[in-house]
Design a protein around this motif. Structure first.
Motif, short mmCIF file in Angstrom:
data_model
loop_
_atom_site.label_atom_id
_atom_site.label_comp_id
_atom_site.label_asym_id
_atom_site.label_seq_id
_atom_site.Cartn_x
_atom_site.Cartn_y
_atom_site.Cartn_z
N CYS A 17 31.51 17.91 10.68
CA CYS A 17 30.35 17.78 11.56
C CYS A 17 30.09 19.10 12.27
O CYS A 17 31.01 19.89 12.48
CB CYS A 17 30.60 16.67 12.58
SG CYS A 17 29.12 16.33 13.56
N THR A 19 28.78 19.19 15.37
CA THR A 19 28.84 19.02 16.82
C THR A 19 30.15 18.34 17.21
O THR A 19 30.93 17.92 16.34
CB THR A 19 27.64 18.21 17.36
OG1 THR A 19 27.77 16.89 16.87
CG2 THR A 19 26.32 18.77 16.93
N ARG A 20 30.36 18.22 18.49
CA ARG A 20 31.60 17.58 18.99
C ARG A 20 31.25 16.67 20.15
O ARG A 20 31.58 16.94 21.30
CB ARG A 20 32.61 18.66 19.44
CG ARG A 20 33.22 19.47 18.29
CD ARG A 20 34.15 18.59 17.45
NE ARG A 20 34.77 19.31 16.32
CZ ARG A 20 34.29 19.37 15.09
NH1 ARG A 20 33.15 18.76 14.78
NH2 ARG A 20 34.93 20.02 14.15
N CYS A 21 30.55 15.58 19.83
CA CYS A 21 30.14 14.64 20.88
C CYS A 21 31.38 14.20 21.66
O CYS A 21 32.44 13.96 21.07
CB CYS A 21 29.45 13.42 20.27
SG CYS A 21 27.99 13.87 19.32
N CYS A 24 32.93 10.90 20.44
CA CYS A 24 33.01 10.69 18.97
C CYS A 24 34.20 9.83 18.55
O CYS A 24 35.31 9.99 19.05
CB CYS A 24 33.04 12.02 18.24
SG CYS A 24 32.99 11.78 16.44
N ASN A 26 35.62 10.17 15.78
CA ASN A 26 36.56 11.00 15.03
C ASN A 26 37.48 11.78 15.96
O ASN A 26 37.04 12.28 17.00
CB ASN A 26 35.80 12.00 14.14
CG ASN A 26 35.00 11.31 13.08
OD1 ASN A 26 35.52 10.49 12.33
ND2 ASN A 26 33.70 11.61 13.01
N TRP A 28 38.81 14.98 16.19
CA TRP A 28 38.62 16.29 15.54
C TRP A 28 39.87 17.17 15.63
O TRP A 28 39.97 18.17 14.93
CB TRP A 28 37.39 16.99 16.12
CG TRP A 28 36.14 16.24 15.77
CD1 TRP A 28 35.34 15.53 16.61
CD2 TRP A 28 35.55 16.11 14.46
NE1 TRP A 28 34.30 14.96 15.93
CE2 TRP A 28 34.40 15.29 14.62
CE3 TRP A 28 35.87 16.57 13.19
CZ2 TRP A 28 33.59 14.94 13.54
CZ3 TRP A 28 35.06 16.23 12.13
CH2 TRP A 28 33.94 15.43 12.31
N PHE A 61 30.49 10.92 9.30
CA PHE A 61 30.44 12.37 9.51
C PHE A 61 28.97 12.82 9.49
O PHE A 61 28.10 11.99 9.70
CB PHE A 61 31.30 13.09 8.44
CG PHE A 61 32.73 12.62 8.47
CD1 PHE A 61 33.60 13.10 9.44
CD2 PHE A 61 33.21 11.68 7.57
CE1 PHE A 61 34.92 12.66 9.51
CE2 PHE A 61 34.53 11.23 7.62
CZ PHE A 61 35.38 11.72 8.59
N ASN A 88 22.88 13.10 13.16
CA ASN A 88 22.60 13.61 14.51
C ASN A 88 21.30 14.42 14.51
O ASN A 88 20.80 14.78 15.57
CB ASN A 88 23.77 14.46 15.03
CG ASN A 88 24.08 15.67 14.18
OD1 ASN A 88 23.26 16.15 13.41
ND2 ASN A 88 25.30 16.19 14.32
S1 SF4 Z 1 29.25 11.32 16.78
FE1 SF4 Z 1 28.42 12.14 14.86
S2 SF4 Z 1 27.43 14.04 15.52
FE2 SF4 Z 1 28.79 13.49 17.17
S3 SF4 Z 1 30.67 14.62 16.72
FE3 SF4 Z 1 30.88 12.56 15.88
S4 SF4 Z 1 30.28 12.76 13.75
FE4 SF4 Z 1 29.52 14.54 14.86
#
Ligand code: SF4
Ligand SMILES: C[S@@+](CC[C@H](N)C(=O)[O-])C[C@H]1O[C@@H](n2cnc3c(N)ncnc32)[C@H](O)[C@@H]1O
Length: 301
Positions: A17, A19-21, A24, A26, A28, A61, A88
Motif C-alpha cells: 500500500c 499509505t499508512r492509515c 489499518c 494490516n 505494516w 491492500f 483509497n
Molecule cells: S486502510 Fe487501505 S489505504 Fe489505508 S493503509 Fe490500510 S491498506 Fe492502505
C-alpha cells in the motif's frame, strides 16, 4: 443447506500500500516482500468466478499500485458473481485508467474516505494527499456519470473520534457530489493489530454509545447507508462464518497465487482444501474448484 457456489473469493492483486492509515487492519511492521499478481494467475482467478457468489477483487491492500490494475479489471467477465474492489484512490490515476474502469464489468468500486476536511483526512489516512484524492474523485465521478452501466460507486468510512461528528456531511457530499450508491460507516475490526496494544487506536475508537447515537442521526438522512459494526457486535454477527457444522466456503486468493480456505473447522472441508496451496500448481483450476464444490455438497448431504 446445499451451497450453490463458493461464498466469497477474497483476491488481492498486490500485497502492499502507498499509505499508512492509523487504523489499518494490516500490521505494516511485518510487511511481506512486494508481490504483484501476474497476468496468468489473474486469468486463473477469473476462471473461478462462475463458481463464486461474491468476488472481492481486492480488499486487503491497494490495487491501484499494480502496474496493470485497470487492464486486469477490464478482463473481469460477467458470470453472475458480484464483483468489486476497494481503493483509497490516492495514487494519481490517468484518465485512460479511469475510462477503462468505467467500461469494466465490475458491479461496484468501494472508495475509502474518512473525512472531507483535508487536515483530518491526512491525519487519519497518513501518507495520503487530500488534493490527489479529490482530483481522482472528481475525474472518476465525471467519467462514470457519463457512462451508462459504469460500476456503482460506494464509500467506506471507518468511524473514529476524529470524524464521528462529520459523518452526516460525508454522506451528503458523497451522495450529492460524488455519485454514491451507498455509504458504509464502520467501526474497526476487534482483531486489528494496533487495537491489541495500548496506544493511539485504542484512544481513538468511539464508545458504543457514541456509535449508536451517530447511527441514529445518520438514519434520519435521505441517503442510502450501511452500518457495519464489528467492534461492538458479537463475533458471529459480523463474520460470514456459519455455525461450526456448516461450511462457509470463503477463501483467500493472494497475489502470489496462494489459496487459503477460511474455515475454522477444517474437518468440514474435502482433503484438497485442508491445506493451503498455490493455484499455479493446479493444471485446471476451474475443474479443481468445481470438483471441490461437488465434494463439499456431498459432505453436507
Ligand atoms: S486502510 Fe487501505 S489505504 Fe489505508 S493503509 Fe490500510 S491498506 Fe492502505
Ligand atoms: C484494508 S482496506 C484495503 C483497500 C484500500 N487500501 C483502502 O483502504 O481502501 C479495505 C477497507 O477496510 C477499511 N479498513 C482498514 N482498516 C480497517 C480496520 N482496522 N477495521 C475495519 N475496516 C478497516 C478501509 O478503510 C477500507 O475501506
Amino acid at each position: 443447506m446445499e451451497i450453490k457456489r463458493y461464498q466469497v473469493m477474497q483476491l488481492d492483486i498486490t500485497n502492499y500500500c502507498n499509505t499508512r492509515c492509523r487504523f489499518c487492519i494490516n500490521d505494516w511492521g511485518n510487511a511481506d516482500k512486494k508481490v504483484d499478481m501476474d497476468s496468468d494467475t489473474f486469468n486463473k482467478a477469473m476462471s473461478l468466478l462462475p463458481l463464486i457468489d461474491r468476488g472481492f477483487l481486492s480488499c486487503s491492500f491497494e490495487p491501484t499500485l499494480h502496474p496493470q490494475f485497470a487492464e486486469f479489471y477490464c478482463r473481469v467477465p460477467r458470470t453472475g458473481a458480484y464483483t468489486f474492489f476497494t481503493t483509497n484512490l490516492v495514487r494519481r490515476l490517468g484518465i485512460s485508467e479511469i475510462r477503462d474502469l468505467s467500461n469494466s464489468n465490475l458491479d461496484s468500486i468501494n472508495i475509502s474516505v474518512t473525512s472531507f476536511k483535508p487536515e483530518v483526512y491526512e491525519y487519519l489516512q497518513a501518507g495520503a494527499k487530500f488534493d490527489d484524492f479529490i482530483r481522482n474523485l472528481e475525474n472518476v465521478t465525471r467519467i462514470f456519470r457519463n457512462k451508462e452501466n459504469a460500476p456503482a460507486l460506494r464509500y467506506i468510512t471507518v468511524v473514529l473520534k476524529q470524524n464521528i461528528d462529520e459523518l452526516p456531511d460525508i454522506a451528503k457530499i458523497c451522495h450529492e457530489k460524488y455519485l454514491s450508491k451507498l455509504n458504509q460507516f464502520r467501526t474497526v475490526f476487534p482483531f486489528t493489530p494496533k487495537l491489541q496494544i495500548a496506544g493511539w487506536l485504542r484512544n481513538s475508537i468511539t464508545t458504543e454509545k457514541q456509535w449508536k447515537k451517530a447511527v441514529k442521526k445518520l438514519k434520519t438522512l435521505p441517503y442510502t447507508m450501511g452500518y457495519f459494526n464489528p467492534l461492538f457486535a458479537k463475533a458471529d454477527q459480523y463474520t460470514r462464518e456459519k455455525s461450526v457444522n456448516e461450511v462457509n466456503s470463503y477463501f483467500q486468493f493472494r497475489a502470489d497465487g496462494q489459496i487459503i480456505m477460511h474455515e475454522k473447522n477444517k474437518d468440514l472441508l474435502p482433503d484438497r482444501f485442508k491445506k493451503d496451496f498455490n493455484i499455479n500448481g493446479i493444471s485446471n483450476p476451474y475443474q479443481y474448484f468445481k470438483k471441490g464444490l461437488e465434494e463439499i455438497r456431498k459432505m453436507e448431504a
